[in-house]
Design a protein around this motif. Structure first.
Motif, short mmCIF file in Angstrom:
data_model
loop_
_atom_site.label_atom_id
_atom_site.label_comp_id
_atom_site.label_asym_id
_atom_site.label_seq_id
_atom_site.Cartn_x
_atom_site.Cartn_y
_atom_site.Cartn_z
N GLU A 29 94.07 31.71 35.16
CA GLU A 29 92.38 31.33 35.21
C GLU A 29 91.65 29.87 36.18
OE1 GLU A 29 91.58 31.12 30.45
OE2 GLU A 29 92.04 32.82 31.88
N LEU A 30 92.73 28.81 35.00
CA LEU A 30 92.63 27.53 35.85
C LEU A 30 92.67 27.53 37.27
CD1 LEU A 30 94.12 25.56 32.99
CD2 LEU A 30 91.60 26.05 33.22
N ARG A 31 93.08 28.01 38.23
CA ARG A 31 93.78 28.17 39.29
C ARG A 31 92.64 28.58 40.34
NH1 ARG A 31 98.30 30.24 41.58
NH2 ARG A 31 98.60 29.20 43.35
N VAL A 32 91.79 29.43 39.54
CA VAL A 32 90.77 29.56 40.88
C VAL A 32 89.60 28.97 40.14
CG1 VAL A 32 88.87 31.85 40.90
CG2 VAL A 32 91.40 31.65 40.34
N GLU A 33 88.07 28.08 41.04
CA GLU A 33 87.22 27.98 40.42
C GLU A 33 85.95 28.50 41.64
OE1 GLU A 33 87.85 23.31 41.75
OE2 GLU A 33 89.87 23.50 40.45
N ILE A 34 85.21 28.59 40.48
CA ILE A 34 84.01 28.86 41.60
C ILE A 34 82.62 28.24 41.37
CG2 ILE A 34 82.21 31.29 40.78
CD1 ILE A 34 84.41 32.51 39.82
N ASP A 35 81.86 27.89 42.36
CA ASP A 35 80.88 26.85 42.66
C ASP A 35 79.98 27.24 42.35
OD1 ASP A 35 79.42 24.72 42.50
OD2 ASP A 35 79.90 24.71 45.29
N GLU A 36 79.42 27.17 41.05
CA GLU A 36 78.37 27.90 40.54
C GLU A 36 77.10 27.74 41.13
OE1 GLU A 36 77.94 30.62 38.99
OE2 GLU A 36 80.05 31.15 38.13
N SER A 37 76.31 26.13 42.12
CA SER A 37 75.68 25.60 41.76
C SER A 37 75.09 25.97 43.26
CB SER A 37 76.05 23.95 42.16
OG SER A 37 76.73 23.64 42.94
N ASP A 38 76.24 26.81 44.56
CA ASP A 38 76.07 27.46 45.86
C ASP A 38 75.25 28.62 45.39
OD1 ASP A 38 75.31 28.23 48.58
OD2 ASP A 38 77.32 26.92 48.18
N GLU A 39 74.56 29.40 45.61
CA GLU A 39 74.29 30.45 46.09
C GLU A 39 74.73 31.65 46.75
OE1 GLU A 39 70.78 30.66 49.70
OE2 GLU A 39 70.47 29.87 47.88
N THR A 40 75.65 31.07 47.48
CA THR A 40 76.98 31.66 47.89
C THR A 40 77.76 32.25 47.12
OG1 THR A 40 77.56 30.43 49.06
CG2 THR A 40 76.25 31.64 50.61
N ARG A 41 78.15 31.30 46.08
CA ARG A 41 79.18 31.31 45.06
C ARG A 41 80.59 31.46 45.66
NH1 ARG A 41 78.49 35.11 41.04
NH2 ARG A 41 79.93 33.48 39.24
N PRO A 42 80.93 30.25 46.55
CA PRO A 42 82.37 30.07 46.95
C PRO A 42 83.27 30.05 45.91
CG PRO A 42 80.68 27.84 47.30
CD PRO A 42 80.28 28.96 46.76
N VAL A 43 84.38 30.82 46.29
CA VAL A 43 85.93 30.20 45.50
C VAL A 43 86.38 29.74 46.38
CG1 VAL A 43 87.57 32.26 44.16
CG2 VAL A 43 85.24 32.73 44.58
N ARG A 44 86.61 28.96 45.07
CA ARG A 44 88.40 27.54 45.81
C ARG A 44 89.25 27.66 44.99
NH1 ARG A 44 87.76 20.85 45.76
NH2 ARG A 44 88.02 21.90 43.67
N TYR A 45 90.99 28.66 45.49
CA TYR A 45 91.64 28.40 45.08
C TYR A 45 92.61 27.33 45.12
CZ TYR A 45 90.51 33.61 44.98
OH TYR A 45 90.29 35.09 45.10
N THR A 46 92.91 26.85 43.65
CA THR A 46 94.08 25.87 43.95
C THR A 46 95.22 25.86 43.19
OG1 THR A 46 93.49 25.12 41.46
CG2 THR A 46 91.89 24.37 43.47
N SER A 47 96.24 25.03 43.91
CA SER A 47 97.52 25.31 43.41
C SER A 47 98.18 24.51 42.09
CB SER A 47 98.42 24.80 44.66
OG SER A 47 98.53 22.85 44.79
N ASP A 48 98.91 25.10 41.51
CA ASP A 48 99.91 24.24 40.55
C ASP A 48 99.77 22.92 40.63
OD1 ASP A 48 99.82 26.64 39.67
OD2 ASP A 48 102.28 26.72 40.01
N VAL A 49 100.35 22.56 42.46
CA VAL A 49 100.31 20.89 42.33
C VAL A 49 99.01 20.13 41.77
CG1 VAL A 49 101.04 19.42 44.09
CG2 VAL A 49 102.04 21.31 44.14
N ARG A 50 98.13 20.52 42.22
CA ARG A 50 96.41 20.37 42.15
C ARG A 50 96.49 19.75 40.60
NH1 ARG A 50 91.72 21.05 40.71
NH2 ARG A 50 89.83 19.26 42.10
N LEU A 51 96.73 21.10 39.76
CA LEU A 51 96.86 21.04 38.88
C LEU A 51 97.61 19.47 37.89
CD1 LEU A 51 96.05 24.89 37.92
CD2 LEU A 51 94.35 23.37 37.55
N ILE A 52 98.83 19.81 38.40
CA ILE A 52 99.38 18.30 37.99
C ILE A 52 98.75 17.44 38.79
CG2 ILE A 52 102.04 17.73 37.77
CD1 ILE A 52 102.89 20.52 38.49
N LEU A 53 98.47 17.49 39.41
CA LEU A 53 97.91 15.74 39.85
C LEU A 53 96.80 15.23 39.27
CD1 LEU A 53 98.88 16.22 43.99
CD2 LEU A 53 99.74 14.71 42.16
N HIS A 54 95.63 16.63 39.47
CA HIS A 54 94.80 16.10 38.58
C HIS A 54 94.45 16.12 36.66
CE1 HIS A 54 94.27 15.99 42.39
NE2 HIS A 54 92.95 15.87 42.32
#
Length: 160
Positions: free
Chosen positions: A37-62
């Motif tokens: 569930e941490l790999r899915v980010e939903i941008d609540e500030s935008d009215e179109t509510r875009p969804v961004r899927y991140t990789s495990d590597v991004r989670l490790i680096l951040h």
């Protein structure tokens, strides 16, 4: 499978189709880890509510971002959930640089006949190493048997 029907009765009789909700023999339930569930980010500030899927590597680096979103326990668990190295990788980690270079194919070996000759050479090298290891094992076994025999004869001589 969901969506199959047990029976199809005609609409004239006034009954509806009854869906079969039992799982098939081949149905496999997906398994999700705790960080899915941490790999899915939903941008609540935008009215179109875009969804961004991140990789495990991004989670490790951040990890700071991960810690702020999920907590320190999850961030530390995610950082430590490293898979153990395979048996081949463990053996290769113990090899010297010369041995590692001996197992790597040269970039100049391109033709199929050259690749076959190289693989035969590598197999002969492996067999040579196996025979050397077997000789060391046999020598150690002979040494241990001689020590046991010496101890047995010394024990028999002292008991007389």
């Amino acid at each position: 499978m969901i969506g199959k029907f047990n029976s199809l009765k005609s609409l004239e009789q006034g009954s509806e189709s009854i869906p079969n909700v039992e799982p098939d023999a081949f149905a496999v339930a997906p398994q999700f880890d705790s960080t899915e569930e941490l790999r899915v980010e939903i941008d609540e500030s935008d009215e179109t509510r875009p969804v961004r899927y991140t990789s495990d590597v991004r989670l490790i680096l951040h990890t700071k971002d991960l810690a702020s979103r999920a907590g320190l326990a999850v961030a530390s668990k995610f950082g430590q959930s490293k898979q153990s190295a395979s048996q081949i990788q463990q053996i290769m980690d113990k090899m010297s640089d010369d041995d590692l270079l001996a197992t790597v194919r040269s970039r100049h070996i391109q033709a199929p006949s050259e690749i076959i000759a190289w693989s035969k050479e590598l197999s002969a090298y492996a067999e040579n190493l196996e025979s050397q290891a077997q000789e060391l094992i046999d020598a150690e076994n002979v040494k241990q048997e001689a020590e046991k025999a010496a101890a047995a004869s010394a024990g028999a001589a002292s008991s007389e």
